[in-house]
Design a protein around this motif. Sequence first.
Motif, PDB file in Angstrom:
ATOM      1  N   THR A 290      -2.640   1.229   3.806  1.00 60.36           N
ATOM      2  CA  THR A 290      -3.860   0.581   3.287  1.00 60.36           C
ATOM      3  C   THR A 290      -3.873  -1.044   3.356  1.00 60.36           C
ATOM      4  N   ALA A 291      -2.732  -1.271   3.244  1.00 59.19           N
ATOM      5  CA  ALA A 291      -2.522  -2.933   3.326  1.00 59.19           C
ATOM      6  C   ALA A 291      -2.690  -3.241   4.731  1.00 59.19           C
ATOM      7  N   MET A 292      -2.187  -2.491   5.772  1.00 58.31           N
ATOM      8  CA  MET A 292      -2.398  -2.751   7.097  1.00 58.31           C
ATOM      9  C   MET A 292      -4.215  -2.481   7.640  1.00 58.31           C
ATOM     10  N   LEU A 293      -4.700  -1.528   6.818  1.00 58.63           N
ATOM     11  CA  LEU A 293      -6.219  -1.269   7.168  1.00 58.63           C
ATOM     12  C   LEU A 293      -6.874  -2.545   6.794  1.00 58.63           C
ATOM     13  N   VAL A 294      -6.563  -3.310   5.525  1.00 59.88           N
ATOM     14  CA  VAL A 294      -7.376  -4.448   5.169  1.00 59.88           C
ATOM     15  C   VAL A 294      -6.987  -5.619   6.224  1.00 59.88           C
ATOM     16  N   LEU A 341       3.277  -4.316   1.028  1.00 56.10           N
ATOM     17  CA  LEU A 341       2.242  -5.610   1.469  1.00 56.10           C
ATOM     18  C   LEU A 341       2.908  -5.721   2.699  1.00 56.10           C
ATOM     19  N   LEU A 342       4.077  -5.418   3.125  1.00 52.81           N
ATOM     20  CA  LEU A 342       4.445  -5.967   4.611  1.00 52.81           C
ATOM     21  C   LEU A 342       3.372  -5.111   5.710  1.00 52.81           C
ATOM     22  N   GLY A 343       2.772  -4.193   5.269  1.00 52.65           N
ATOM     23  CA  GLY A 343       1.795  -3.615   6.051  1.00 52.65           C
ATOM     24  C   GLY A 343       0.651  -4.675   6.370  1.00 52.65           C
ATOM     25  N   LEU A 344       0.187  -5.307   5.476  1.00 52.82           N
ATOM     26  CA  LEU A 344      -0.494  -6.534   5.408  1.00 52.82           C
ATOM     27  C   LEU A 344      -0.121  -7.518   6.595  1.00 52.82           C
ATOM     28  N   ALA A 345       1.290  -7.806   6.587  1.00 49.97           N
ATOM     29  CA  ALA A 345       1.686  -8.890   7.436  1.00 49.97           C
ATOM     30  C   ALA A 345       1.987  -8.238   8.806  1.00 49.97           C
TER      31      ALA A 345
END
Length: 427
Positions: A290-294, A341-345
């Motif tokens: 989900t964080a990566m999708l954002v 949150l590493l997914g966002l990074a």
Amino acid sequence: MSETVSVRNNTLPIVMICVLFFVFGCVTWANSTWIQFFKLSFSLTDTQSFLVTFSSYIAFFFLALPSSVILKKLGFKNGIVMGLFVLALGSLLFIPAARLQSFSLFLIGIFIQGSALALLQTAANPYMTIIGPIESAAKRISMAGICNKFAGIIVPLIMGTLFLANASTIEEQITSAGTDMERVRHVGELLGRVNTPSVVLAVFFSLLAFIFIKVKLPDVEEENEVIDSNSEKTLSKTSLFHYPHLFLGALCIFLYVGAEVMAGDIIGVYGKRLGLSADISTYLTSLTLTAMLVGYIVGIIAIPKYISQQKALYVCAVLGIVFSILAYLLPGFPSIVFIALLGLANSLMWPAIFPLGIQGLGKFTKIGSAVMIMGISGGAIWPLFYGFLSETLHLNFQLAYFIAVIPCYLYILFFALKGHKIGLKES
């Protein structure tokens, strides 16, 4: 001569490639569930369960270059069709693996699926990169990435419900089984859950292959794709080794995928080590995705209008370093949050690294893309490295995680600042 794709007629190819990226997500992000499912079924250690990611990603190292040869012989579309049928074959192999209760046979099926993905990704990534201006390649790959990460969100939820429902109860039943026969019966009932989904996936991949057979997709002439403004300089280069930024980019992909797998596939194991039940930890991968999708949505909006793909890669690398430090320093659930949150990074790293790695390759674009795809094998090595640190060297698992991922983000930062320009003519 192949038909060159123009901006006006590239909508259908982009849509079809986005469908492929959804398939990639369905297969690769299933690994997070397989790790916990097989660990429960076969009473594996963490390191042994990480052989799932090893089997999946090591295929890219061995199959990426042969895939470029296959694509040259068969063509882009026929290569995709072949890859989808191989995916179906790998899915069907799970059925006898379940009946025989064979972890090794499951790993072979996963390797076959990884081999298919190597072929598909060797075709899809350069196609999406050079179907339009190189400056907006990260934006197009971000669009495909949304499909990939959306699959990554829903697949752990679906597979967790199908395969790991009542996981804590089943774990207790297997552990407390009084006889080997009773244990085999419990394991057989658990493994039997894979049969119907395996058939459904095989049918889906086969139907998608037939759709690609029917749909006309124009080819791109990467041989004519010269990114350097100085064409004489580009034409004077007669070997891949004249492009050091390509190999630096492949190493960057290697480390990035290692970090991505650590955040996506290993977070469930990480959560269990922090005391979460198996019923909860199996769904943690969806948080990372989900964080990566954002992040991908941000990429579509911002690249290249507000931020270049190089700058986006720099920002993401810095975030990866900061979040890794916080995940190590903080206890309990906050640590898990920063792993997610590493997914966002990680989100904009692949869309930025890939086009930066193959920029300016001209006629070497296809083989250069295969070299970049080989870097995906980083996902095979990093979980085992983490397992070695935490289980063999007996390091604190949070410290082991930090030691495993922080070099990845430091190198990605180097590639964003300098590595992608090495060997290229300065503008």
